[in-house]
Design an enzyme around this catalytic site. Structure first.
Site, mmCIF file in Angstrom:
data_model
loop_
_atom_site.group_PDB
_atom_site.id
_atom_site.type_symbol
_atom_site.label_atom_id
_atom_site.label_comp_id
_atom_site.label_asym_id
_atom_site.label_seq_id
_atom_site.Cartn_x
_atom_site.Cartn_y
_atom_site.Cartn_z
ATOM 1 C CB SER A 90 -7.949 -4.463 2.525
ATOM 2 O OG SER A 90 -7.858 -3.273 3.277
ATOM 3 C CG ASN A 104 -7.649 -2.934 -6.659
ATOM 4 O OD1 ASN A 104 -6.616 -3.573 -6.481
ATOM 5 N ND2 ASN A 104 -8.126 -2.096 -5.730
ATOM 6 C CG HIS A 110 -0.102 2.205 -9.676
ATOM 7 N ND1 HIS A 110 -0.347 1.945 -8.342
ATOM 8 C CD2 HIS A 110 -1.238 2.771 -10.157
ATOM 9 C CE1 HIS A 110 -1.571 2.345 -8.040
ATOM 10 N NE2 HIS A 110 -2.131 2.853 -9.112
ATOM 11 C CG ASP A 155 -2.105 0.854 1.117
ATOM 12 O OD1 ASP A 155 -2.331 1.434 0.042
ATOM 13 O OD2 ASP A 155 -2.847 0.973 2.114
ATOM 14 N N GLY A 156 0.309 2.367 -0.482
ATOM 15 C CA GLY A 156 0.967 3.674 -0.395
ATOM 16 C C GLY A 156 1.616 4.141 -1.691
ATOM 17 N N GLY A 196 0.098 5.368 -4.473
ATOM 18 C CA GLY A 196 -0.513 6.639 -4.896
ATOM 19 C C GLY A 196 -0.011 7.803 -4.053
HETATM 20 C C1 V07 Z 1 1.231 -3.891 -9.537
HETATM 21 C C2 V07 Z 1 3.051 -2.636 -8.372
HETATM 22 C C3 V07 Z 1 3.158 -3.064 -6.922
HETATM 23 C C4 V07 Z 1 2.398 -2.160 -6.016
HETATM 24 C C5 V07 Z 1 0.919 -2.321 -6.090
HETATM 25 C C6 V07 Z 1 0.188 -1.639 -7.226
HETATM 26 C C7 V07 Z 1 0.858 -1.629 -8.552
HETATM 27 C C8 V07 Z 1 3.572 -6.421 -10.096
HETATM 28 C C9 V07 Z 1 2.451 -6.990 -10.647
HETATM 29 C C10 V07 Z 1 2.313 -8.315 -11.204
HETATM 30 C C11 V07 Z 1 1.103 -8.979 -11.110
HETATM 31 C C12 V07 Z 1 0.964 -10.250 -11.617
HETATM 32 C C13 V07 Z 1 2.036 -10.849 -12.200
HETATM 33 C C14 V07 Z 1 3.249 -10.208 -12.280
HETATM 34 C C15 V07 Z 1 3.386 -8.940 -11.790
HETATM 35 C C16 V07 Z 1 1.452 -6.028 -10.494
HETATM 36 C C17 V07 Z 1 -0.587 -5.031 -10.567
HETATM 37 C C18 V07 Z 1 -0.098 -3.930 -9.912
HETATM 38 C C19 V07 Z 1 -2.020 -5.080 -10.978
HETATM 39 F F1 V07 Z 1 1.912 -12.093 -12.679
HETATM 40 N N1 V07 Z 1 3.303 -5.222 -9.625
HETATM 41 N N2 V07 Z 1 2.001 -4.972 -9.851
HETATM 42 N N3 V07 Z 1 0.169 -6.088 -10.854
HETATM 43 N N4 V07 Z 1 1.709 -2.768 -8.872
#
Ligand code: V07
Length: 247
Positions: free
Chosen positions: A203, A72, A41, A24-25, A27
């Site tokens: 959450s 989300n 992100h 979290d955090g 944004g």
């Molecule tokens: C996301 C980066 C981490 C902080 C939280 C929000 C943004 C890695 C993935 C991911 C997801 C599935 C996968 C491989 C990588 C990811 C989302 C958001 C939706 F198989 N970071 N990250 N997916 N954030």
């Protein structure tokens, strides 16, 4: 729990087998420096790599990261589209590191309603790392704890109706096996939950699995969360007594 003695600093650190993190955090991290949310992100994604490698080096068996919740989808559509591209970027850039670190990728969550491209990239990453024998990197992706429990109930109900299962035989093991986390085997339940950015809620993350999980709330925003924060939170965990309802 493994005794980790690989460097003098972490002497006698008892490393939890399964660590779950609510990242979290992102944004607020962006807002603090006058950037758009998506910049947070993106930096959060880069930090996934750093922390995954740190956890793997510490001897963690399973690292579960809450990447995208079933709630989300209600965010602005431009943000959702951006988030759905992050797995594509992530594997595009970090696959060589995952292979080098012997990390196996798994996904827990609903894969059916993901965009085609996202699902394909995720499926390929799972396939490409399936023989890795090191840490399991579990992305909770399109995941919700209540939705997972409802889904498990449907799986069990169908089996009962098909007479493959006697309702009297439904127990906690049968139920656990119907949850997404059954792919994590003996490490399905986190020992430690870390939530970053100071919020103190779970959450809808791993509701069933966190019945006995220790929780540490770290004030760092996820993009600022370092391996030192991770080690510090593990130390906090080490200082607690876990009794599982016994004495
Ligand atoms: C996301 C980066 C981490 C902080 C939280 C929000 C943004 C890695 C993935 C991911 C997801 C599935 C996968 C491989 C990588 C990811 C989302 C958001 C939706 F198989 N970071 N990250 N997916 N954030």
């Amino acid at each position: 729990m493994t005794e980790n003695n690989i460097d003098g600093q972490n002497n006698n650190l008892r490393v939890p087998n399964h660590i779950a993190i609510i990242m979290d955090g992102n944004g607020r991290w962006a807002k603090r420096s006058g950037q758009p949310r998506i910049a947070g992100h993106k930096e959060g994604m880069n930090n996934v790599k750093r922390i995954a490698i740190a956890a793997s080096d510490l001897g963690v068996k399973v690292l579960s990261l809450y990447a995208f919740s079933t709630e989300n989808w209600k965010r602005p559509s431009a943000e959702v589209s951006f988030l759905m591209k992050l797995p594509v970027d992530f594997f595009g850039v970090f696959m060589p590191d995952l292979i080098k670190e012997n990390i196996r990728v798994v996904i827990t969550g609903f894969k059916d309603n993901l965009p085609d491209k996202t699902r394909k990239v995720v499926d390929k990453a799972i396939a490409d790392t399936k023989d890795n024998t090191g840490m399991v990197l579990n992305f909770a992706f399109n995941y919700g704890g209540r939705a997972e429990i409802v889904n498990a109930t449907k799986i069990i109900a169908r089996k009962a109706i098909a007479k493959e299962l006697d309702p009297e035989d439904i127990d906690e093991k049968v139920f656990s096996d119907a949850l997404f986390t059954h792919v994590l085997g003996e490490y399905s339940d986190p020992d430690l939950l870390i939530r970053t950015s100071g919020e103190e809620r779970i959450s809808n993350f791993l509701l069933w699995q966190m019945a006995y999980t220790e929780m540490v709330f770290d004030s760092a925003y996820w993009p600022d969360f370092t391996s030192d924060n991770l080690v510090n939170d593990i130390k906090i965990f080490n200082d607690r007594d876990r009794r599982f309802g016994t004495v």
